[in-house]
Design an enzyme around this catalytic site. Structure first.
Site, PDB file in Angstrom:
ATOM      1  N   GLU A 186      -3.918   1.553  -2.464  1.00  0.00           N
ATOM      2  CA  GLU A 186      -3.760   0.139  -2.602  1.00  0.00           C
ATOM      3  C   GLU A 186      -4.348  -1.069  -1.701  1.00  0.00           C
ATOM      4  OE1 GLU A 186      -0.243  -0.932  -5.301  1.00  0.00           O
ATOM      5  OE2 GLU A 186      -0.612   0.932  -5.979  1.00  0.00           O
TER       6      GLU A 186
ATOM      7  N   HIS B 242      -1.406  -1.513 -10.673  1.00  0.00           N
ATOM      8  CA  HIS B 242      -0.230  -1.785 -10.198  1.00  0.00           C
ATOM      9  C   HIS B 242       1.636  -2.544 -11.131  1.00  0.00           C
ATOM     10  CE1 HIS B 242       3.344  -0.103  -7.293  1.00  0.00           C
ATOM     11  NE2 HIS B 242       3.555  -0.139  -8.060  1.00  0.00           N
TER      12      HIS B 242
ATOM     13  N   ARG C  50       4.964   6.724  -9.524  1.00  0.00           N
ATOM     14  CA  ARG C  50       4.644   6.953  -7.858  1.00  0.00           C
ATOM     15  C   ARG C  50       3.025   7.274  -8.319  1.00  0.00           C
ATOM     16  NH1 ARG C  50       7.620   3.248  -7.699  1.00  0.00           N
ATOM     17  NH2 ARG C  50       9.462   2.305  -6.637  1.00  0.00           N
TER      18      ARG C  50
END
Length: 359
Positions: free
Chosen positions: A306, A325, A277
């Site tokens: 993001e 990601h 994270r």
């Protein structure tokens, strides 16, 4: 006799446990259909779709929104709200089980979030209503572990940088870490957090002959006496590891767990890896450490914002490997989610204790 049989059948029908499943672009309706297997244990399963979460792009955005803003930051799935009133069990992927949904349910007993985390469920509200919350804790553990080791190798061996430069017409044979590129068998990996993912990372690294040290103050170390890992304090890990990889759950206690102080304790040749994270790390501190060469490099898959903004300072660095990601991405992750959920709900329906209760 016929009258009695009809009454019995009617009572059985009324006694069925009603399960509502919310499919989306990640756990599709086809995958969620496996939940019908629970009907052999006295369940009545119905499936609806969250049309807003039609693909992994919106799903990733939703997850990030909830991670930063909490469960109330996301809108309520109206299809879920419309159909949940009489259900005993709710099964979701990224749809929120928030106060609005919980208060609309008259008979709710179990909420199942088919994710590694369960940020999209209001734990306090569920606990207050005595509703059990379960999740799928190791659904992406293998995928993330594979990816984490891949990031270690990519950063150490300059795989991604070489790939990029070749596409730019450059044949580079010397990189900023040239003096400390090592074989994995000679290196030490420090794993911060030894849960489902951390344990699998350790297993994979040992196949390379990498020495593994671990910091996790909450783990029962006696369970790992037969494994070839050494438990150490955080300071020792930071000072001795060639890779520092974080695998903690994000919470108030772990927010910015890695900051200026921790990075300053790392070796100048060490690599920092984050596939967990973004909030676990103080991004500004990491940027400064990389810019000043106080650590050797980094590999990062998660970000405070993001997609990563075009002007982000990471993009000005030559000692970092970045991915969008992707760590948990695997065709098997969603399938695992459903299988884990089914197994725990089967235990509930047969009167056994569920394995993944979170409240």
């Amino acid at each position: 006799m016929k009258f009695d049989e009809e009454n019995i059948l009617g009572e059985i029908k009324m006694a069925k446990t009603k399960i509502l499943c919310v499919a989306d672009g990640g756990i599709t309706k086809d995958l969620m259909e496996q939940m019908h297997d629970l009907e052999q244990y006295g369940a009545e399963v119905s499936i609806i779709e969250d049309k807003d979460m039609y693909a992994m792009g919106p799903i990733t955005d939703r997850m990030l929104l909830i991670e930063h803003g909490g469960v109330d930051a996301a809108p309520t799935c109206q299809e879920l709200l419309k159909h949940c009133a009489d259900k005993d069990i709710l099964v979701v992927h990224v749809a929120s089980i928030n106060k609005e949904v919980i208060n609309a349910c008259k008979n709710l007993k179990v909420a199942a979030v088919l994710r590694g985390g369960y940020e999209n469920a209001d734990v306090a509200a569920l606990t207050e209503k005595k509703v059990k919350l379960i999740n799928a804790p190791w659904r992406s553990a293998n995928a993330v572990a594979d990816f984490t080791v891949g990031m270690m190798i990519a950063e150490n061996k300059n795989i991604a940088r070489s790939h990029k430069l070749i596409f730019e017409g450059k044949w580079c044979k010397k990189y900023v870490n040239q003096e400390y590129i090592h074989d994995m068998r000679t290196m030490t990996a420090g794993i911060v957090g030894f849960g489902y993912i951390g344990q699998r990372v350790a297993e994979r690294l040992q196949g390379f002959g990498t020495k593994v040290i671990v910091y996790d103050p909450y783990i029962d170390k006696n369970k790992f006496t037969d494994t070839n890992v050494k438990f150490v304090e955080l300071d020792e890990l930071l000072k001795t590891a060639d890779f520092v990889s974080v695998h903690l759950r994000l919470s108030e206690k772990t927010h910015h767990f890695i900051g200026t102080e921790q990075l300053a304790k790392m070796k100048k040749t060490a690599y920092f890896i984050n596939t967990a994270r973004s909030g676990l790390v103080d991004t500004d501190a990491l940027v400064n450490a990389l810019k000043n060469r106080s650590i050797g490099g980094a590999a990062v898959d998660v970000y405070d914002e993001e997609p990563l903004p075009k002007n982000h300072p990471y993009l000005q660095l030559d000692n970092i490997t970045l991915t969008s990601h992707l760590a948990g991405t695997s065709c098997d992750t969603m399938r695992n989610s459903v299988e884990i959920g089914i197994e725990d709900l089967k235990r509930y329906l047969t009167g056994k204790q569920m394995l993944n209760v979170r409240n």
